[in-house]
Scaffold this motif. Structure first.
Motif, PDB file in Angstrom:
ATOM      1  N   GLY A  42     -23.610 -35.140 -11.442  1.00  0.00           N
ATOM      2  CA  GLY A  42     -22.267 -35.609 -11.184  1.00  0.00           C
ATOM      3  C   GLY A  42     -22.201 -36.702 -10.146  1.00  0.00           C
ATOM      4  N   PRO A  43     -20.989 -37.094  -9.756  1.00  0.00           N
ATOM      5  CA  PRO A  43     -20.796 -38.185  -8.799  1.00  0.00           C
ATOM      6  C   PRO A  43     -21.166 -37.782  -7.374  1.00  0.00           C
ATOM      7  CG  PRO A  43     -18.695 -37.195  -9.376  1.00  0.00           C
ATOM      8  CD  PRO A  43     -19.720 -36.551 -10.258  1.00  0.00           C
ATOM      9  N   LYS A  44     -21.183 -38.777  -6.492  1.00  0.00           N
ATOM     10  CA  LYS A  44     -21.552 -38.541  -5.104  1.00  0.00           C
ATOM     11  C   LYS A  44     -20.383 -37.937  -4.337  1.00  0.00           C
ATOM     12  CE  LYS A  44     -23.419 -40.865  -1.003  1.00  0.00           C
ATOM     13  NZ  LYS A  44     -23.870 -42.161  -0.438  1.00  0.00           N
ATOM     14  N   ILE A  45     -20.652 -36.834  -3.644  1.00  0.00           N
ATOM     15  CA  ILE A  45     -19.648 -36.142  -2.846  1.00  0.00           C
ATOM     16  C   ILE A  45     -19.962 -36.374  -1.368  1.00  0.00           C
ATOM     17  CG2 ILE A  45     -18.591 -33.927  -2.309  1.00  0.00           C
ATOM     18  CD1 ILE A  45     -18.033 -34.910  -5.133  1.00  0.00           C
ATOM     19  N   LEU A  46     -19.011 -36.955  -0.645  1.00  0.00           N
ATOM     20  CA  LEU A  46     -19.206 -37.238   0.780  1.00  0.00           C
ATOM     21  C   LEU A  46     -18.992 -35.994   1.637  1.00  0.00           C
ATOM     22  CD1 LEU A  46     -17.376 -40.680   1.001  1.00  0.00           C
ATOM     23  CD2 LEU A  46     -19.826 -40.263   0.751  1.00  0.00           C
ATOM     24  N   GLN A  47     -18.068 -35.145   1.247  1.00  0.00           N
ATOM     25  CA  GLN A  47     -17.760 -33.935   2.012  1.00  0.00           C
ATOM     26  C   GLN A  47     -17.274 -32.853   1.067  1.00  0.00           C
ATOM     27  OE1 GLN A  47     -18.311 -31.726   4.474  1.00  0.00           O
ATOM     28  NE2 GLN A  47     -17.929 -33.418   5.874  1.00  0.00           N
ATOM     29  N   LYS A  48     -17.651 -31.623   1.356  1.00  0.00           N
ATOM     30  CA  LYS A  48     -17.241 -30.494   0.532  1.00  0.00           C
ATOM     31  C   LYS A  48     -16.809 -29.341   1.433  1.00  0.00           C
ATOM     32  CE  LYS A  48     -19.499 -29.523  -3.198  1.00  0.00           C
ATOM     33  NZ  LYS A  48     -20.532 -29.055  -4.170  1.00  0.00           N
ATOM     34  N   ILE A  49     -15.644 -28.768   1.115  1.00  0.00           N
ATOM     35  CA  ILE A  49     -15.100 -27.659   1.889  1.00  0.00           C
ATOM     36  C   ILE A  49     -14.909 -26.478   0.940  1.00  0.00           C
ATOM     37  CG2 ILE A  49     -13.160 -26.839   3.270  1.00  0.00           C
ATOM     38  CD1 ILE A  49     -12.673 -29.750   4.069  1.00  0.00           C
ATOM     39  N   ASN A  50     -15.610 -25.384   1.209  1.00  0.00           N
ATOM     40  CA  ASN A  50     -15.492 -24.184   0.387  1.00  0.00           C
ATOM     41  C   ASN A  50     -15.921 -22.976   1.202  1.00  0.00           C
ATOM     42  OD1 ASN A  50     -18.214 -24.630   0.528  1.00  0.00           O
ATOM     43  ND2 ASN A  50     -18.526 -24.953  -1.650  1.00  0.00           N
ATOM     44  N   ASN A  51     -15.768 -21.797   0.599  1.00  0.00           N
ATOM     45  CA  ASN A  51     -16.167 -20.523   1.221  1.00  0.00           C
ATOM     46  C   ASN A  51     -15.519 -20.323   2.598  1.00  0.00           C
ATOM     47  OD1 ASN A  51     -17.879 -19.960  -0.977  1.00  0.00           O
ATOM     48  ND2 ASN A  51     -19.548 -21.131  -0.031  1.00  0.00           N
ATOM     49  N   ILE A  52     -14.214 -20.551   2.661  1.00  0.00           N
ATOM     50  CA  ILE A  52     -13.433 -20.368   3.885  1.00  0.00           C
ATOM     51  C   ILE A  52     -12.558 -19.130   3.727  1.00  0.00           C
ATOM     52  CG2 ILE A  52     -11.762 -21.407   5.450  1.00  0.00           C
ATOM     53  CD1 ILE A  52     -14.406 -22.833   5.452  1.00  0.00           C
ATOM     54  N   GLU A  53     -12.477 -18.336   4.769  1.00  0.00           N
ATOM     55  CA  GLU A  53     -11.647 -17.139   4.744  1.00  0.00           C
ATOM     56  C   GLU A  53     -10.175 -17.505   4.558  1.00  0.00           C
ATOM     57  OE1 GLU A  53     -10.736 -13.152   7.482  1.00  0.00           O
ATOM     58  OE2 GLU A  53     -11.988 -14.803   8.253  1.00  0.00           O
ATOM     59  N   ASN A  54      -9.501 -16.800   3.668  1.00  0.00           N
ATOM     60  CA  ASN A  54      -8.083 -16.982   3.348  1.00  0.00           C
ATOM     61  C   ASN A  54      -7.787 -18.317   2.673  1.00  0.00           C
ATOM     62  OD1 ASN A  54      -7.245 -14.480   4.491  1.00  0.00           O
ATOM     63  ND2 ASN A  54      -7.301 -15.415   6.531  1.00  0.00           N
ATOM     64  N   TYR A  55      -8.822 -19.038   2.274  1.00  0.00           N
ATOM     65  CA  TYR A  55      -8.631 -20.316   1.594  1.00  0.00           C
ATOM     66  C   TYR A  55      -8.826 -20.101   0.095  1.00  0.00           C
ATOM     67  CZ  TYR A  55      -9.301 -25.201   0.268  1.00  0.00           C
ATOM     68  OH  TYR A  55      -9.189 -26.436  -0.338  1.00  0.00           O
ATOM     69  N   ALA A  56      -7.729 -20.052  -0.650  1.00  0.00           N
ATOM     70  CA  ALA A  56      -7.781 -19.750  -2.080  1.00  0.00           C
ATOM     71  C   ALA A  56      -6.873 -20.710  -2.837  1.00  0.00           C
ATOM     72  CB  ALA A  56      -7.349 -18.306  -2.344  1.00  0.00           C
TER      73      ALA A  56
END
Length: 339
Positions: free
Chosen positions: A202-216
């Motif tokens: 896939g394309p280039k990802i500069l930043q990724k935010i995941n697996n955060i508590e209460n973040y759905a």
């Protein structure tokens, strides 16, 4: 940054003074729920999209409908004025099309440009300079270069595009990905890279935010944004009523801010155009004005001059006071939240 427009499920477009919590004007004309709204550069006109297959162009002061665009074959999911002009209107619909309408043309039902490359519903659009960016439920982010007449498609197979925001330099795009369970994420997509990087999936990802508590984000379309002109923070909502603010450089690896606003999902967030840390968020039951603890505004902290307004019998003059650039903004503690 002094006023806010809210689209409701009661078919009304509402103009608010968010600091005082006062409803200034309502705009009635849609037949079903309003799905999106936007204002032009000088705040003289509004744009609203609805599930009744139409998009409406409003005059703020009189509340009249100036144009009604009905060319879509399905519910219109989003609408926007382009960044550099307010004579055009961008719309996206579940009929998989992105259309550009001329707000000054007499032939209001025919778009001046139509982009039908998506294979599923259009969920989000954004525009800056000569670029138009659209997100679709098929997981693709499509970037249209109007000057060159080129299309770049970025396949983000992690889920449905829930919301997106183009950066000021148009070199990156912030994307919310809706997915089941805890696999939802917010990514910063590099638009200068090729659509498919060699040796990468896939394309280039500069930043990724995941697996955060209460973040759905698995049930609703939730948009995201930067913190105004600085663009060093990422702001987004959550299905369980939380508002999050992440650092752009470090993402979820650094300390982030979160606040519980509602028991319902926080569906829409918008940052103040000039004041850092001040934003407005919307949920099913109402809106919330969020600001920093050290954000002290003399207009917010003052109490409303109810005595003068109580003696005024000219309601039109009271309404005009709200539109003045230096209009007094009273205190409404119940709608304020602080990081």
């Amino acid at each position: 940054g002094n006023y806010a427009t809210l689209g409701t499920s009661t078919k009304l477009l509402c103009l608010y003074n968010p600091y005082r919590g006062r409803l200034l004007q309502t705009y009635m004309g849609h037949g079903l729920d309003i799905t999106g709204c936007d204002s032009n550069d000088d705040n003289s006109c509004l744009l609203s999209s609805s599930k009744d297959f139409s998009c409406m162009y409003w005059d703020v002061e009189t509340g009249r409908t100036l144009k009604r665009f009905r060319d879509h074959l399905g519910a219109v999911t989003c609408c926007q004025f382009p960044f550099d002009t307010s004579s055009l209107a961008l719309t996206g619909s579940i009929d998989t099309n992105v259309r550009v309408f001329d707000c000054e043309s007499r032939n209001q039902n025919k778009p001046v440009q139509e982009m039908d490359h998506a294979t599923d519903s259009i969920t989000a659009i954004d525009s800056k300079r000569h670029y138009i960016v659209s997100g679709s439920a098929d997981g693709f982010v499509r970037v249209y270069d109007i000057r060159k007449g080129k299309l770049a498609s970025y396949d983000l197979d992690s889920g449905i595009i829930s919301g997106l925001k183009l950066s000021r330099d148009c070199q990156s795009c912030l994307v919310n990905l809706q997915a089941e369970g805890c696999s939802n994420e917010t990514v910063l997509l590099d638009l200068l890279s090729p659509e498919k990087n060699v040796g990468e999936n896939g394309p280039k990802i500069l930043q990724k935010i995941n697996n955060i508590e209460n973040y759905a984000n698995s049930m609703y379309s939730i948009n995201c944004c930067f913190n105004g002109k600085k663009e060093d923070k990422i702001i987004t909502g959550s299905d369980n009523g939380y508002l999050f603010r992440f650092d752009l450089v470090n993402g979820s690896k650094s300390k982030y801010n979160s606040i519980k606003l509602s028991d319902n999902p926080v569906l829409s967030v918008s940052h103040h155009p000039t004041i850092d840390g001040r934003m407005i968020c919307c949920s099913a039951e109402g809106y919330y004005l969020v600001r920093e603890e050290d954000d002290v505004d003399e207009h917010i902290e003052k109490d409303a001059d109810l005595r003068v307004e109580g003696q005024t019998t000219n309601k039109k003059r009271c309404l005009e006071r709200e539109y003045l650039p230096g209009a007094f903004l009273g205190s409404r503690d119940s709608i304020y939240s602080k990081f």
